[in-house]
Design a protein around this motif. Structure first.
Motif, PDB file in Angstrom:
ATOM      1  N   PRO A   1     -11.541 -11.349  65.319  1.00 26.10           N
ATOM      2  CA  PRO A   1     -11.833 -10.986  63.923  1.00 26.10           C
ATOM      3  C   PRO A   1     -13.336 -10.809  63.709  1.00 26.10           C
ATOM      4  CG  PRO A   1     -10.233 -12.764  64.010  1.00 26.10           C
ATOM      5  CD  PRO A   1     -10.708 -12.569  65.409  1.00 26.10           C
ATOM      6  N   GLY A   2     -13.688  -9.691  63.071  1.00 26.29           N
ATOM      7  CA  GLY A   2     -15.093  -9.452  62.760  1.00 26.29           C
ATOM      8  C   GLY A   2     -15.850  -8.693  63.834  1.00 26.29           C
ATOM      9  N   GLU A   3     -15.266  -8.539  65.040  1.00 30.06           N
ATOM     10  CA  GLU A   3     -15.959  -7.808  66.104  1.00 30.06           C
ATOM     11  C   GLU A   3     -16.019  -6.317  65.791  1.00 30.06           C
ATOM     12  OE1 GLU A   3     -16.047  -9.167  70.502  1.00 30.06           O
ATOM     13  OE2 GLU A   3     -13.978  -9.385  69.844  1.00 30.06           O
ATOM     14  N   SER A   4     -17.130  -5.710  66.120  1.00 32.56           N
ATOM     15  CA  SER A   4     -17.330  -4.284  65.869  1.00 32.56           C
ATOM     16  C   SER A   4     -16.505  -3.462  66.857  1.00 32.56           C
ATOM     17  CB  SER A   4     -18.810  -3.926  66.002  1.00 32.56           C
ATOM     18  OG  SER A   4     -18.982  -2.527  66.024  1.00 32.56           O
ATOM     19  N   LYS A   5     -15.635  -2.597  66.338  1.00 34.50           N
ATOM     20  CA  LYS A   5     -14.788  -1.790  67.203  1.00 34.50           C
ATOM     21  C   LYS A   5     -15.597  -0.769  68.001  1.00 34.50           C
ATOM     22  CE  LYS A   5     -10.575  -2.298  64.448  1.00 34.50           C
ATOM     23  NZ  LYS A   5      -9.529  -1.605  63.665  1.00 34.50           N
ATOM     24  N   TYR A   6     -16.631  -0.219  67.359  1.00 35.48           N
ATOM     25  CA  TYR A   6     -17.396   0.801  68.083  1.00 35.48           C
ATOM     26  C   TYR A   6     -18.160   0.178  69.248  1.00 35.48           C
ATOM     27  CZ  TYR A   6     -22.506   0.719  67.322  1.00 35.48           C
ATOM     28  OH  TYR A   6     -23.845   0.453  67.387  1.00 35.48           O
TER      29      TYR A   6
ATOM     30  N   LEU B   1     -17.165  -2.480  70.944  1.00 28.68           N
ATOM     31  CA  LEU B   1     -16.170  -2.775  71.976  1.00 28.68           C
ATOM     32  C   LEU B   1     -15.821  -1.509  72.760  1.00 28.68           C
ATOM     33  CD1 LEU B   1     -13.782  -5.167  70.025  1.00 28.68           C
ATOM     34  CD2 LEU B   1     -15.274  -5.784  71.939  1.00 28.68           C
ATOM     35  N   LEU B   2     -15.738  -0.387  72.048  1.00 26.25           N
ATOM     36  CA  LEU B   2     -15.440   0.874  72.710  1.00 26.25           C
ATOM     37  C   LEU B   2     -16.597   1.273  73.639  1.00 26.25           C
ATOM     38  CD1 LEU B   2     -13.664   3.312  73.183  1.00 26.25           C
ATOM     39  CD2 LEU B   2     -14.593   4.346  71.093  1.00 26.25           C
ATOM     40  N   VAL B   3     -17.823   1.078  73.182  1.00 22.57           N
ATOM     41  CA  VAL B   3     -18.998   1.363  74.008  1.00 22.57           C
ATOM     42  C   VAL B   3     -18.940   0.533  75.293  1.00 22.57           C
ATOM     43  CG1 VAL B   3     -21.505   1.063  74.201  1.00 22.57           C
ATOM     44  CG2 VAL B   3     -20.516   2.083  72.138  1.00 22.57           C
ATOM     45  N   GLN B   4     -18.654  -0.738  75.166  1.00 23.90           N
ATOM     46  CA  GLN B   4     -18.598  -1.631  76.334  1.00 23.90           C
ATOM     47  C   GLN B   4     -17.492  -1.214  77.300  1.00 23.90           C
ATOM     48  OE1 GLN B   4     -18.157  -5.511  74.583  1.00 23.90           O
ATOM     49  NE2 GLN B   4     -20.184  -5.467  73.622  1.00 23.90           N
ATOM     50  N   ALA B   5     -16.355  -0.797  76.742  1.00 22.64           N
ATOM     51  CA  ALA B   5     -15.225  -0.411  77.587  1.00 22.64           C
ATOM     52  C   ALA B   5     -15.532   0.877  78.360  1.00 22.64           C
ATOM     53  CB  ALA B   5     -13.970  -0.239  76.738  1.00 22.64           C
ATOM     54  N   VAL B   6     -16.111   1.868  77.677  1.00 23.00           N
ATOM     55  CA  VAL B   6     -16.457   3.124  78.349  1.00 23.00           C
ATOM     56  C   VAL B   6     -17.534   2.875  79.402  1.00 23.00           C
ATOM     57  CG1 VAL B   6     -17.368   5.446  78.048  1.00 23.00           C
ATOM     58  CG2 VAL B   6     -15.837   4.483  76.320  1.00 23.00           C
ATOM     59  N   ALA B   7     -18.542   2.065  79.044  1.00 23.07           N
ATOM     60  CA  ALA B   7     -19.625   1.746  79.987  1.00 23.07           C
ATOM     61  C   ALA B   7     -19.073   1.053  81.228  1.00 23.07           C
ATOM     62  CB  ALA B   7     -20.675   0.876  79.306  1.00 23.07           C
ATOM     63  N   ALA B   8     -18.101   0.157  81.038  1.00 23.37           N
ATOM     64  CA  ALA B   8     -17.499  -0.546  82.170  1.00 23.37           C
ATOM     65  C   ALA B   8     -16.781   0.422  83.096  1.00 23.37           C
ATOM     66  CB  ALA B   8     -16.548  -1.624  81.669  1.00 23.37           C
ATOM     67  N   ASP B   9     -16.064   1.395  82.513  1.00 27.14           N
ATOM     68  CA  ASP B   9     -15.369   2.398  83.332  1.00 27.14           C
ATOM     69  C   ASP B   9     -16.362   3.246  84.135  1.00 27.14           C
ATOM     70  OD1 ASP B   9     -12.886   1.554  82.599  1.00 27.14           O
ATOM     71  OD2 ASP B   9     -12.399   3.280  81.336  1.00 27.14           O
ATOM     72  N   ILE B  10     -17.524   3.533  83.539  1.00 28.98           N
ATOM     73  CA  ILE B  10     -18.545   4.310  84.246  1.00 28.98           C
ATOM     74  C   ILE B  10     -19.131   3.491  85.389  1.00 28.98           C
ATOM     75  CG2 ILE B  10     -20.829   5.384  84.021  1.00 28.98           C
ATOM     76  CD1 ILE B  10     -20.045   6.125  81.122  1.00 28.98           C
TER      77      ILE B  10
ATOM     78  N   GLN C   1     -13.125  13.441  70.595  1.00 26.46           N
ATOM     79  CA  GLN C   1     -13.183  12.294  69.686  1.00 26.46           C
ATOM     80  C   GLN C   1     -11.905  12.140  68.852  1.00 26.46           C
ATOM     81  OE1 GLN C   1     -16.908  12.324  67.486  1.00 26.46           O
ATOM     82  NE2 GLN C   1     -18.033  12.957  69.313  1.00 26.46           N
ATOM     83  N   ARG C   2     -11.345  13.242  68.405  1.00 23.95           N
ATOM     84  CA  ARG C   2     -10.092  13.162  67.621  1.00 23.95           C
ATOM     85  C   ARG C   2      -8.968  12.585  68.459  1.00 23.95           C
ATOM     86  NH1 ARG C   2      -8.664  12.644  62.660  1.00 23.95           N
ATOM     87  NH2 ARG C   2     -10.150  14.288  62.051  1.00 23.95           N
ATOM     88  N   GLN C   3      -8.893  12.977  69.725  1.00 22.66           N
ATOM     89  CA  GLN C   3      -7.850  12.467  70.620  1.00 22.66           C
ATOM     90  C   GLN C   3      -8.011  10.966  70.828  1.00 22.66           C
ATOM     91  OE1 GLN C   3      -7.540  14.611  74.350  1.00 22.66           O
ATOM     92  NE2 GLN C   3      -6.559  12.884  75.367  1.00 22.66           N
ATOM     93  N   VAL C   4      -9.252  10.500  71.022  1.00 20.72           N
ATOM     94  CA  VAL C   4      -9.503   9.071  71.180  1.00 20.72           C
ATOM     95  C   VAL C   4      -9.139   8.315  69.907  1.00 20.72           C
ATOM     96  CG1 VAL C   4     -11.273   7.322  71.623  1.00 20.72           C
ATOM     97  CG2 VAL C   4     -11.328   9.494  72.869  1.00 20.72           C
ATOM     98  N   SER C   5      -9.489   8.896  68.776  1.00 21.40           N
ATOM     99  CA  SER C   5      -9.172   8.281  67.479  1.00 21.40           C
ATOM    100  C   SER C   5      -7.668   8.071  67.316  1.00 21.40           C
ATOM    101  CB  SER C   5      -9.720   9.159  66.357  1.00 21.40           C
ATOM    102  OG  SER C   5      -9.218   8.752  65.112  1.00 21.40           O
ATOM    103  N   ASP C   6      -6.897   9.112  67.625  1.00 24.88           N
ATOM    104  CA  ASP C   6      -5.437   9.018  67.475  1.00 24.88           C
ATOM    105  C   ASP C   6      -4.836   8.026  68.472  1.00 24.88           C
ATOM    106  OD1 ASP C   6      -5.611  10.907  65.496  1.00 24.88           O
ATOM    107  OD2 ASP C   6      -5.034  12.599  66.787  1.00 24.88           O
TER     108      ASP C   6
ATOM    109  N   SER D   1     -10.941   5.123  63.467  1.00 27.72           N
ATOM    110  CA  SER D   1     -11.441   6.311  62.782  1.00 27.72           C
ATOM    111  C   SER D   1     -12.245   7.192  63.729  1.00 27.72           C
ATOM    112  CB  SER D   1     -12.316   5.907  61.597  1.00 27.72           C
ATOM    113  OG  SER D   1     -13.542   5.348  62.033  1.00 27.72           O
ATOM    114  N   VAL D   2     -12.306   8.479  63.393  1.00 32.95           N
ATOM    115  CA  VAL D   2     -13.114   9.411  64.167  1.00 32.95           C
ATOM    116  C   VAL D   2     -14.578   8.997  64.113  1.00 32.95           C
ATOM    117  CG1 VAL D   2     -13.921  11.796  64.334  1.00 32.95           C
ATOM    118  CG2 VAL D   2     -11.512  11.333  63.830  1.00 32.95           C
ATOM    119  N   GLN D   3     -15.023   8.475  62.951  1.00 43.39           N
ATOM    120  CA  GLN D   3     -16.415   8.055  62.816  1.00 43.39           C
ATOM    121  C   GLN D   3     -16.759   6.924  63.787  1.00 43.39           C
ATOM    122  OE1 GLN D   3     -18.800   9.605  60.844  1.00 43.39           O
ATOM    123  NE2 GLN D   3     -20.130   8.333  62.123  1.00 43.39           N
ATOM    124  N   THR D   4     -15.801   6.024  64.000  1.00 48.16           N
ATOM    125  CA  THR D   4     -16.028   4.931  64.959  1.00 48.16           C
ATOM    126  C   THR D   4     -16.228   5.481  66.360  1.00 48.16           C
ATOM    127  OG1 THR D   4     -14.738   3.368  63.649  1.00 48.16           O
ATOM    128  CG2 THR D   4     -15.023   2.852  65.974  1.00 48.16           C
ATOM    129  N   VAL D   5     -15.407   6.465  66.731  1.00 39.67           N
ATOM    130  CA  VAL D   5     -15.542   7.087  68.050  1.00 39.67           C
ATOM    131  C   VAL D   5     -16.870   7.838  68.146  1.00 39.67           C
ATOM    132  CG1 VAL D   5     -14.503   8.659  69.724  1.00 39.67           C
ATOM    133  CG2 VAL D   5     -13.036   7.314  68.199  1.00 39.67           C
TER     134      VAL D   5
END
Length: 465
Positions: free
Chosen positions: A13-18, A20-29, A43-48, A53-57
């Motif tokens: 609770p309270g963790e920033s989703k964007y 977390l997404l940055v960390q996950a993508v960076a880890a995959d790289i 971005q729309r595909q990731v959002s769905d 939200s698209v803005q988060t992506v």
């Protein structure tokens, strides 16, 4: 996107989703799940797919681009991009391969005269009974007599400063990093030329500030774009190379330097001037350093490595008076002090006039090689200068940049891709860098340049555009 979805599902609770997404993508790289050059999902595909939200992506992709992990191209999408510090090793060779003509590294030409003077100086130092430079660990800013010689060298370059304004550094790159560390952190925006030395880009990734490129023309950065950015954003500093920009060799005229200094003063923007190539031009032109026109806002850095001797990694950093103590304290933390032994050698060569003699020799050698490049590749030249260490070449029609360099490497010639010099968000130019300081004979140099010309004049293979 499996790992991305898993990371978001485990969010507290309270963790920033964007984030977390940055960390996950960076880890995959980092783990190689995503490879260099791979296109990220829209971005729309990731959002769905992730239910965010698209803005988060969008925010996540922008942060990954700022970190140098992703390259966003308008109309094409977002692509995995190794950090500049990692890409440099593949664009500029760390070690020259046997039989390879290495035009990928910007360095001065080495001669027997350099070797003779080095051996002579080392012999003289070894025979002196008192050798304070081998046991000195203070003062942090550099030994008194070495700073006094630095002041005389700087005066030759158009900078009239006092000894208290100068630090000895381990080369120019070290000085630029100290200046950036003094000024910029994660909440700051720093501007640079649209094509800049890779050290500035790497520093942004280490220090966490946002680096943005400015439009350029044949004379360097565009003052109108600089003023527009200053008027619309809170800009902390501008880092630039008015003398022989790397990689374009652009030389900024005096009138433009005055204009940029006035804009910086109007908006309170600090200037970090990389003048590592300045000694090659000293006495050859009427322009003063950019820092001369706004000294209260300027960090000015030069060194011996690109004009006197490659291994003489001693630089001189001029600081604004109000920030001198802060910068010196960062030097203390970063590396304590520059090597006193190298500082002593530089001092003796300055005082004897031998440093100036080596600069004069270098000008002659560079001019000869630049004339050779112009003779063989003149129609492909975008930027060069008789005293520049490199030439900037337009990629011919029909070729893609990467394919062109692959073909040259197949023929044992190495040039530099534009990638290490492109700040985040700036377009990748269709150009390559050819450095003229390769360690080879004049005959070998001509042979290598002729190979480049021959490849430029051909069309690529059908499977390697």
């Amino acid at each position: 996107m499996h790992n991305w979805k898993k990371a978001l599902a485990n969010a507290r609770p309270g963790e920033s989703k964007y984030k977390l997404l940055v960390q996950a993508v960076a880890a995959d790289i980092e783990q190689g799940t995503l490879i260099d050059g791979q296109r990220l999902p829209p971005q729309r595909q990731v959002s769905d797919a992730l239910g965010i939200s698209v803005q988060t992506v969008t925010n996540a992709y922008k942060e990954l681009e700022r970190q140098g992990r992703v390259r966003c191209e308008v109309g094409r999408g977002s692509f995995v991009s190794r950090r500049t510090s990692e890409r440099v090793a593949t664009s500029m060779l760390d070690q020259t391969e046997q039989a390879l003509m290495d035009f990928s590294n910007a360095r001065i030409l080495h001669t027997d005269a350099h070797d003779r003077l080095w051996r002579q100086t080392c012999l003289e130092l070894a025979q002196e009974p008192d050798q304070p430079w081998i046991h000195a660990f203070r003062p942090i800013a550099g030994m008194q007599h070495q700073r006094e010689s630095a002041v005389r060298w700087l005066a030759r370059l158009g900078m009239d400063v006092g000894i208290e304004d100068v630090l000895l550094t381990s080369g120019a790159a070290h000085g630029i990093f100290l200046a950036l560390a003094t000024l910029a952190g994660p909440d700051d925006v720093v501007l640079c030329e649209g094509l800049t030395d890779h050290g500035a880009i790497g520093s942004s990734q280490v220090l966490g500030f946002t680096l943005k490129g400015l439009e350029m023309d044949r004379y360097g950065l565009n003052p109108e774009h600089f003023e527009d950015m200053c008027g619309n954003e809170r800009i902390t500093a501008l880092v630039c190379t008015p003398n022989l920009n790397n990689p374009t060799s652009a030389l900024m005229p005096d009138e433009r330097r005055r204009e940029i200094a006035e804009i910086a003063r109007r908006y309170g923007v600090y200037i970090i001037e990389d003048d590592v190539y300045g000694p090659l031009l000293a006495g050859q032109q009427a322009t003063r350093p950019l820092s001369h026109y706004a000294p209260e806002l300027s960090f000015y850095c030069t060194s011996m490595t690109k004009s006197v001797l490659t291994g003489l990694r001693i630089g001189y950093l001029v600081m604004p008076k109000r920030l001198a103590l802060r910068t010196e304290s960062i030097l203390r933390v970063n590396s304590w002090m520059a090597p006193s032994l190298l500082g002593e050698i530089a001092t003796r060569w300055i005082d004897s006039g031998e440093a100036e003699d080596l600069v004069q020799l270098q000008r002659q050698l560079l001019a000869n090689r630049q004339a050779l490049v112009e003779q063989e590749l003149g129609e492909h030249l975008i930027g060069n200068h008789p005293y520049s260490l490199n030439s900037w070449l337009r990629v011919p029609e029909g070729w893609e940049t990467d394919g062109l360099l692959r073909e040259l490497r197949r023929r044992n010639v190495a040039l530099t891709l534009p990638d290490p010099f492109v700040p985040p968000g700036m377009p990748r130019p269709r150009a390559v860098r050819l450095c003229v300081g390769a360690e080879c004979s004049e005959a070998k140099m001509r042979q290598g340049v002729q190979i480049v010309r021959d490849v430029f004049e051909q069309y690529p293979k059908v499977h390697d555009f």
